[in-house]
Scaffold this active site. Structure first.
Site, short mmCIF file in Angstrom:
data_model
loop_
_atom_site.label_atom_id
_atom_site.label_comp_id
_atom_site.label_asym_id
_atom_site.label_seq_id
_atom_site.Cartn_x
_atom_site.Cartn_y
_atom_site.Cartn_z
N ARG A 23 0.83 -1.20 0.00
CA ARG A 23 0.00 0.00 0.00
C ARG A 23 0.86 1.25 0.00
O ARG A 23 1.86 1.32 0.72
CB ARG A 23 -0.94 0.00 1.21
CG ARG A 23 -1.98 -1.09 1.11
CD ARG A 23 -3.08 -1.00 2.14
NE ARG A 23 -3.78 -2.28 2.16
CZ ARG A 23 -4.71 -2.64 1.26
NH1 ARG A 23 -5.08 -1.81 0.31
NH2 ARG A 23 -5.27 -3.84 1.33
N ASP A 24 0.45 2.23 -0.82
CA ASP A 24 1.15 3.51 -0.88
C ASP A 24 1.02 4.21 0.48
O ASP A 24 -0.04 4.22 1.10
CB ASP A 24 0.55 4.39 -1.98
CG ASP A 24 1.47 5.53 -2.36
OD1 ASP A 24 2.01 5.53 -3.48
OD2 ASP A 24 1.66 6.45 -1.51
N ILE A 25 2.13 4.79 0.93
CA ILE A 25 2.17 5.45 2.24
C ILE A 25 1.30 6.72 2.25
O ILE A 25 0.86 7.17 3.32
CB ILE A 25 3.64 5.76 2.62
CG1 ILE A 25 3.82 5.84 4.12
CG2 ILE A 25 4.16 7.00 1.91
CD1 ILE A 25 5.28 5.79 4.55
N ASN B 163 4.56 6.31 -13.75
CA ASN B 163 5.13 7.64 -13.98
C ASN B 163 6.59 7.51 -14.43
O ASN B 163 7.31 6.63 -13.96
CB ASN B 163 5.08 8.47 -12.68
CG ASN B 163 3.64 8.78 -12.27
OD1 ASN B 163 2.78 9.01 -13.11
ND2 ASN B 163 3.39 8.78 -10.97
N GLU C 117 8.78 10.05 -8.45
CA GLU C 117 9.55 10.44 -7.26
C GLU C 117 10.52 9.36 -6.83
O GLU C 117 11.59 9.65 -6.29
CB GLU C 117 8.60 10.72 -6.08
CG GLU C 117 7.83 12.02 -6.23
CD GLU C 117 6.76 12.19 -5.17
OE1 GLU C 117 6.65 11.32 -4.27
OE2 GLU C 117 6.03 13.19 -5.25
N VAL C 118 10.13 8.10 -7.04
CA VAL C 118 10.98 6.99 -6.62
C VAL C 118 11.48 6.28 -7.88
O VAL C 118 10.68 5.81 -8.70
CB VAL C 118 10.21 6.00 -5.71
CG1 VAL C 118 11.11 4.84 -5.31
CG2 VAL C 118 9.68 6.72 -4.47
N HIS D 193 7.56 1.43 -10.93
CA HIS D 193 6.43 0.87 -10.18
C HIS D 193 5.13 1.20 -10.87
O HIS D 193 5.02 2.24 -11.53
CB HIS D 193 6.42 1.40 -8.74
CG HIS D 193 6.56 2.88 -8.64
ND1 HIS D 193 7.78 3.52 -8.74
CD2 HIS D 193 5.65 3.86 -8.50
CE1 HIS D 193 7.61 4.82 -8.64
NE2 HIS D 193 6.32 5.07 -8.51
N MET D 194 4.16 0.35 -10.69
CA MET D 194 2.82 0.57 -11.22
C MET D 194 1.90 0.94 -10.06
O MET D 194 1.86 0.23 -9.06
CB MET D 194 2.34 -0.69 -11.93
CG MET D 194 0.97 -0.57 -12.51
SD MET D 194 0.55 -2.07 -13.41
CE MET D 194 1.41 -1.75 -14.93
N HIS D 195 1.21 2.08 -10.20
CA HIS D 195 0.19 2.45 -9.21
C HIS D 195 -1.11 1.76 -9.59
O HIS D 195 -1.54 1.83 -10.76
CB HIS D 195 -0.07 3.96 -9.23
CG HIS D 195 1.10 4.81 -8.84
ND1 HIS D 195 1.18 5.45 -7.61
CD2 HIS D 195 2.21 5.17 -9.52
CE1 HIS D 195 2.30 6.15 -7.56
NE2 HIS D 195 2.94 6.00 -8.71
P1 5GP Z 1 5.93 8.10 -8.08
O1 5GP Z 1 5.61 9.54 -7.89
O2 5GP Z 1 7.42 7.84 -8.08
O3 5GP Z 1 5.24 7.48 -9.26
O4 5GP Z 1 5.31 7.36 -6.84
C1 5GP Z 1 6.03 7.05 -5.68
C2 5GP Z 1 5.01 6.66 -4.64
O5 5GP Z 1 5.69 6.02 -3.60
C3 5GP Z 1 4.26 7.86 -4.04
O6 5GP Z 1 2.87 7.70 -4.27
C4 5GP Z 1 4.62 7.79 -2.56
O7 5GP Z 1 3.55 8.11 -1.71
C5 5GP Z 1 5.07 6.34 -2.38
N1 5GP Z 1 6.09 6.14 -1.35
C6 5GP Z 1 7.23 6.86 -1.18
N2 5GP Z 1 7.94 6.38 -0.15
C7 5GP Z 1 7.22 5.32 0.34
C8 5GP Z 1 7.47 4.41 1.41
O8 5GP Z 1 8.46 4.46 2.14
N3 5GP Z 1 6.51 3.47 1.63
C9 5GP Z 1 5.37 3.37 0.85
N4 5GP Z 1 4.52 2.40 1.15
N5 5GP Z 1 5.13 4.21 -0.17
C10 5GP Z 1 6.05 5.17 -0.42
#
Ligand code: 5GP
Length: 115
Positions: free
Chosen positions: A30-32, A88, A96-97, A101-103
């Site tokens: 689950r997304d944080i 993304n 951001e990461v 990854h797939m949301h």
């Molecule tokens: P991006 O913007 O890279 O597509 O999405 C990265 C996602 O990772 C964001 O929605 C953010 O909330 C989630 N995220 C970042 N750090 C963590 C973490 O430590 N744990 C979890 N579960 N989600 C994270």
């Protein structure tokens, strides 16, 4: 070797995450900072930094992300109503990461697009 991100630590169980699915190829948690009632991230068990870095050798695992997304959607009870899958890429894509990854987002009407 791709640089480590926070997701490598989650894969190694060095930091906690609410893992909803895992197998030998992908892990989902689950997304944080959820943007919808269901917001799950599905990641390969090795680091491909961005969609730009994906190559033919990654095709099976990337396809598996979609198959697993469907299974999780069913598990979450959102498969019939529907959901959205997002990957993304880089700054303009809102990444951001840097571990591809797939949301999986659902549990409410999401509108036509997320802007
Ligand atoms: P991006 O913007 O890279 O597509 O999405 C990265 C996602 O990772 C964001 O929605 C953010 O909330 C989630 N995220 C970042 N750090 C963590 C973490 O430590 N744990 C979890 N579960 N989600 C994270």
């Amino acid at each position: 070797m791709a640089e480590e991100t926070i997701f490598s630590k989650i894969l190694r169980k060095e930091i906690p995450a609410d893992i909803v699915y895992e197998d030998d190829r992908v892990t989902a948690f689950r997304d944080i900072n959820p943007k919808a009632p269901t917001h799950i991230l599905i990641i390969p068990n090795y680091n491909i930094p961005t969609a730009n870095d994906a190559t033919e050798k990654d095709e099976a695992v990337l396809g598996h992300l979609v198959v697993v997304a469907g299974k999780i959607a069913k598990q979450e009870g959102i498969d019939e109503k529907g959901y959205r899958l997002i990957i993304n890429c880089n700054r303009d894509g809102g990444q951001e990461v840097y571990h591809l990854h797939m949301h999986l987002l659902g549990g409410r009407p999401l509108g036509r697009m997320i802007v």
